[in-house]
Design a protein around this motif. Structure first.
Motif, PDB file in Angstrom:
ATOM      1  N   SER A  61       9.977  -0.788   4.200  1.00  0.00           N
ATOM      2  CA  SER A  61       8.769  -0.911   5.019  1.00  0.00           C
ATOM      3  C   SER A  61       8.862   0.013   6.225  1.00  0.00           C
ATOM      4  N   ILE A  62       7.719   0.226   6.848  1.00  0.00           N
ATOM      5  CA  ILE A  62       7.625   0.978   8.101  1.00  0.00           C
ATOM      6  C   ILE A  62       7.532  -0.054   9.213  1.00  0.00           C
ATOM      7  N   GLU A 114       2.520  -5.503  12.643  1.00  0.00           N
ATOM      8  CA  GLU A 114       2.624  -6.857  12.133  1.00  0.00           C
ATOM      9  C   GLU A 114       1.555  -7.095  11.107  1.00  0.00           C
ATOM     10  N   PRO A 115       1.807  -7.340   9.891  1.00  0.00           N
ATOM     11  CA  PRO A 115       3.107  -7.322   9.234  1.00  0.00           C
ATOM     12  C   PRO A 115       3.572  -5.875   9.037  1.00  0.00           C
ATOM     13  N   PRO A 116       4.866  -5.666   8.723  1.00  0.00           N
ATOM     14  CA  PRO A 116       5.353  -4.299   8.509  1.00  0.00           C
ATOM     15  C   PRO A 116       4.563  -3.594   7.407  1.00  0.00           C
ATOM     16  N   ILE A 117       4.413  -2.292   7.553  1.00  0.00           N
ATOM     17  CA  ILE A 117       3.658  -1.503   6.575  1.00  0.00           C
ATOM     18  C   ILE A 117       4.489  -1.380   5.309  1.00  0.00           C
ATOM     19  N   ARG A 118       3.925  -1.798   4.171  1.00  0.00           N
ATOM     20  CA  ARG A 118       4.646  -1.801   2.897  1.00  0.00           C
ATOM     21  C   ARG A 118       3.935  -1.007   1.804  1.00  0.00           C
ATOM     22  N   ALA A 119       2.883  -0.261   2.182  1.00  0.00           N
ATOM     23  CA  ALA A 119       2.149   0.514   1.186  1.00  0.00           C
ATOM     24  C   ALA A 119       1.723   1.855   1.786  1.00  0.00           C
TER      25      ALA A 119
END
Length: 150
Positions: A92-93, A118-123
């Motif tokens: 994640s970022i 928030e939430p961490p970047i996952r895409a």
């Protein structure tokens, strides 16, 4: 008797204030506890000069924060990350990654705790990441997450 408060005294004033107090109160309470000192014309002038310097420093800091907010508002970050075929990241970022990217792009240190991911970047994609720069001063940094090609 005039006294300059060295720290906040409830019911009397804040640190740096010049107040009028009874001699006994000054001698028996304020002086022994280090809460105040006797106000001479020279000390009063020095306190007022320091207060003016503090006010000027605050104004300068606010102006610098506004300039930083404007700079970050115009910033577009591009972060590379390993991603699968479906566009999901392997990991994640986080705010620390965004803070590092800001430092590399603009040479400005922004504490990661002031960046909200928030939430961490996952895409993969484009995101607006909020950055808090102080009381009443916030901006958003456009962040583009693209695939890392080996």
């Amino acid at each position: 008797m005039q006294a300059i408060l060295l720290s906040e005294v409830e019911g009397l004033g804040e640190a740096g204030a010049v107040v009028s107090v009874a001699r006994g109160y000054m001698r028996n309470y304020l002086l022994p506890r280090g809460l105040a000192e006797e106000a001479t014309p020279a000390r009063i002038a020095e306190v007022r000069r320091r207060e003016e310097q503090r006010r000027q420093a605050e104004l300068k800091a606010v102006e610098q924060s506004k300039e930083l907010a404007d700079l970050l508002g115009r910033t577009i970050l591009t972060l590379k990350a390993k991603a699968g075929d479906d566009g999901r990241l392997f990991g994640s970022i986080t705010s620390a990654d965004v803070a590092q990217a800001i430092k590399e792009a603009r040479g400005v240190d922004v504490d990661r705790r002031h960046i909200t991911v928030e939430p961490p970047i996952r895409a993969l994609g484009t995101y607006q990441v909020p950055v808090d720069l102080g009381p009443g001063l916030a901006t958003e940094v456009k962040t583009i997450v693209s695939p890392l090609i080996d």
